[in-house]
Motif scaffolding. Structure first.
Motif, PDB file in Angstrom:
ATOM      1  N   PRO A 108      20.670  -3.728  -7.086  1.00 36.49           N
ATOM      2  CA  PRO A 108      20.279  -4.448  -5.863  1.00 36.49           C
ATOM      3  C   PRO A 108      18.935  -3.943  -5.354  1.00 36.49           C
ATOM      4  N   ARG A 109      18.130  -4.824  -4.827  1.00 34.19           N
ATOM      5  CA  ARG A 109      16.826  -4.435  -4.290  1.00 34.19           C
ATOM      6  C   ARG A 109      17.008  -3.567  -3.048  1.00 34.19           C
ATOM      7  N   LEU A 110      16.079  -2.651  -2.851  1.00 38.07           N
ATOM      8  CA  LEU A 110      16.065  -1.883  -1.616  1.00 38.07           C
ATOM      9  C   LEU A 110      15.754  -2.803  -0.443  1.00 38.07           C
ATOM     10  N   GLU A 111      16.394  -2.567   0.676  1.00 40.83           N
ATOM     11  CA  GLU A 111      16.047  -3.323   1.875  1.00 40.83           C
ATOM     12  C   GLU A 111      14.673  -2.872   2.376  1.00 40.83           C
ATOM     13  N   GLU A 112      14.025  -3.728   3.152  1.00 38.24           N
ATOM     14  CA  GLU A 112      12.680  -3.414   3.647  1.00 38.24           C
ATOM     15  C   GLU A 112      12.647  -2.104   4.409  1.00 38.24           C
ATOM     16  N   ILE A 113      13.672  -1.863   5.207  1.00 39.64           N
ATOM     17  CA  ILE A 113      13.691  -0.653   6.016  1.00 39.64           C
ATOM     18  C   ILE A 113      13.898   0.585   5.143  1.00 39.64           C
ATOM     19  N   GLU A 114      14.576   0.428   3.994  1.00 41.94           N
ATOM     20  CA  GLU A 114      14.727   1.533   3.051  1.00 41.94           C
ATOM     21  C   GLU A 114      13.403   1.858   2.382  1.00 41.94           C
ATOM     22  N   VAL A 115      12.640   0.826   2.037  1.00 43.01           N
ATOM     23  CA  VAL A 115      11.313   1.036   1.462  1.00 43.01           C
ATOM     24  C   VAL A 115      10.400   1.727   2.477  1.00 43.01           C
ATOM     25  N   LEU A 116      10.484   1.290   3.732  1.00 38.61           N
ATOM     26  CA  LEU A 116       9.690   1.900   4.796  1.00 38.61           C
ATOM     27  C   LEU A 116      10.016   3.386   4.931  1.00 38.61           C
ATOM     28  N   ALA A 117      11.314   3.716   4.922  1.00 37.01           N
ATOM     29  CA  ALA A 117      11.725   5.115   5.040  1.00 37.01           C
ATOM     30  C   ALA A 117      11.187   5.946   3.880  1.00 37.01           C
ATOM     31  N   LEU A 118      11.181   5.386   2.659  1.00 34.63           N
ATOM     32  CA  LEU A 118      10.631   6.096   1.508  1.00 34.63           C
ATOM     33  C   LEU A 118       9.124   6.301   1.657  1.00 34.63           C
ATOM     34  N   ASP A 119       8.418   5.281   2.156  1.00 34.95           N
ATOM     35  CA  ASP A 119       6.973   5.406   2.379  1.00 34.95           C
ATOM     36  C   ASP A 119       6.669   6.596   3.283  1.00 34.95           C
ATOM     37  N   TYR A 120       7.396   6.689   4.383  1.00 34.69           N
ATOM     38  CA  TYR A 120       7.130   7.776   5.335  1.00 34.69           C
ATOM     39  C   TYR A 120       7.617   9.124   4.812  1.00 34.69           C
ATOM     40  N   GLU A 121       8.664   9.107   4.009  1.00 32.97           N
ATOM     41  CA  GLU A 121       9.176  10.359   3.442  1.00 32.97           C
ATOM     42  C   GLU A 121       8.180  10.944   2.447  1.00 32.97           C
ATOM     43  N   ARG A 122       7.573  10.070   1.629  1.00 32.22           N
ATOM     44  CA  ARG A 122       6.720  10.560   0.550  1.00 32.22           C
ATOM     45  C   ARG A 122       5.225  10.552   0.877  1.00 32.22           C
ATOM     46  N   VAL A 123       4.760   9.553   1.648  1.00 31.83           N
ATOM     47  CA  VAL A 123       3.323   9.414   1.886  1.00 31.83           C
ATOM     48  C   VAL A 123       2.963   9.544   3.364  1.00 31.83           C
ATOM     49  N   ARG A 124       3.982   9.518   4.236  1.00 30.39           N
ATOM     50  CA  ARG A 124       3.809   9.660   5.682  1.00 30.39           C
ATOM     51  C   ARG A 124       3.106   8.469   6.330  1.00 30.39           C
ATOM     52  N   LEU A 125       3.085   7.339   5.630  1.00 34.09           N
ATOM     53  CA  LEU A 125       2.570   6.089   6.190  1.00 34.09           C
ATOM     54  C   LEU A 125       3.037   4.951   5.307  1.00 34.09           C
ATOM     55  N   SER A 126       2.833   3.719   5.789  1.00 32.10           N
ATOM     56  CA  SER A 126       3.155   2.539   4.992  1.00 32.10           C
ATOM     57  C   SER A 126       1.978   1.583   5.024  1.00 32.10           C
ATOM     58  N   LEU A 127       1.642   1.025   3.873  1.00 33.30           N
ATOM     59  CA  LEU A 127       0.538   0.077   3.789  1.00 33.30           C
ATOM     60  C   LEU A 127       0.974  -1.343   4.100  1.00 33.30           C
ATOM     61  N   THR A 128       2.266  -1.605   4.070  1.00 36.54           N
ATOM     62  CA  THR A 128       2.749  -2.978   4.188  1.00 36.54           C
ATOM     63  C   THR A 128       3.726  -3.206   5.331  1.00 36.54           C
ATOM     64  N   ASP A 129       4.111  -2.157   6.035  1.00 34.76           N
ATOM     65  CA  ASP A 129       5.151  -2.313   7.041  1.00 34.76           C
ATOM     66  C   ASP A 129       4.893  -1.327   8.180  1.00 34.76           C
ATOM     67  N   HIS A 130       5.668  -1.470   9.258  1.00 38.19           N
ATOM     68  CA  HIS A 130       5.561  -0.550  10.391  1.00 38.19           C
ATOM     69  C   HIS A 130       6.940  -0.424  11.037  1.00 38.19           C
ATOM     70  N   PRO A 131       7.320   0.780  11.459  1.00 39.02           N
ATOM     71  CA  PRO A 131       8.646   0.955  12.065  1.00 39.02           C
ATOM     72  C   PRO A 131       8.920   0.027  13.239  1.00 39.02           C
ATOM     73  N   LEU A 132       7.895  -0.256  14.040  1.00 39.03           N
ATOM     74  CA  LEU A 132       8.126  -1.085  15.235  1.00 39.03           C
ATOM     75  C   LEU A 132       8.470  -2.519  14.891  1.00 39.03           C
TER      76      LEU A 132
END
Length: 268
Positions: A108-132
């Motif tokens: 199953p594909r990761l949900e958008e919020i799961e991808v966002l959490a991985l972005d911040y966990e590994r890179v500390r930012l997201s190029l395609t999404d924002h928590p708000l």
């Protein structure tokens, strides 16, 4: 995109360095940079993640760090599939060049919020999404404005705004006043905490990664005389100075209790 090889895109972009990936070893970074240069010089590319993984034989912890950061997306877009492929049994010794016979699995594909959490966990930012963005519907029901909307409000208007805390500053010459910079999916807002309010809401004001603040708008518009522009943050061609004088604050959290790995720049 530095992993897949090939010629750089002609589109304007900022390349994020491998040093930003939390948990990636320096040795692996050096190997990847050498590989990228070899690919650029030869004009070759990898066509699959398994081909790349089989050639490099990187430590699994580094492959997982790269996968969770989205570094292999040009080869295999879904991060969960990359992690599955990275953890499949490896052929060693004489059988190193033999392709694995593991059956194909469609996860199953990761949900958008799961991808966002991985972005911040590994890179500390997201190029395609924002928590708000994941909180916006909930915030709308509470009457919380975006930072772009706050920028259009007049002095004295009482508003609520929320965002990711980028920085907290307490200048020695400011008599205990704390300045906080918030970022949401539309821009940034500048908060002013007088010492009494900061002390009253210290837990959220000092420690929250995601913060909701209510208060009064204070703006200083420029003097007339410049050419008008369409940016709502500007008036007569010069940027307005806008602050929110905070009256109350509270901590926010992502839906489903997703953890957000984020550290603000505080009191520097």
């Amino acid at each position: 995109r530095i992993i897949a090889g090939g010629r750089p895109s002609k589109e304007k972009a900022i390349r994020l360095g491998l040093r930003m990936i939390k948990g990636l070893s320096q040795e692996t970074s050096q190997r990847l940079l050498r590989l990228r240069q070899e690919l650029l010089d030869s004009g070759q590319t990898f066509t699959s993640f398994r081909e790349l993984n089989r050639k490099l034989q990187l430590p699994k912890k580094d492959v997982e760090a790269l996968a969770e950061a989205g570094a292999f997306e040009p080869l295999l877009r879904e991060r969960r599939q990359v992690l599955w492929a990275a953890r499949e049994p490896r052929q060693l010794g004489l059988f190193r060049a033999v392709a694995s016979q593991e059956p194909a699995v469609q996860l199953p594909r990761l949900e958008e919020i799961e991808v966002l959490a991985l972005d911040y966990e590994r890179v500390r930012l997201s190029l395609t999404d924002h928590p708000l963005r994941h909180l916006r519907a909930q915030l709308r029901r509470k009457g919380v404005l975006t930072t772009a909307e706050v920028a259009q409000r007049a002095t004295g208007d009482r508003v609520a705004v929320a965002g990711l805390v980028l920085a907290r500053q307490r200048p020695g010459t400011a008599s205990g006043v704390v300045f906080v910079t918030l970022e949401d999916e539309t821009g940034v807002a500048n908060l002013v905490f007088y010492s009494r309010v900061f002390d009253e809401y210290r837990q959220a004001a000092q420690h929250a990664s995601l913060l909701l603040a209510r208060g009064k708008v204070e703006r200083q518009d420029p003097k007339p005389g410049s050419v008008d522009v369409s940016d709502p943050r500007q008036k007569n061609g010069v940027a307005s100075i806008i602050h929110l004088i905070v009256e109350s604050a509270e901590r926010l959290s992502l839906p489903e209790r997703r953890r957000l790995s984020h550290t603000s720049r505080d009191f520097r």
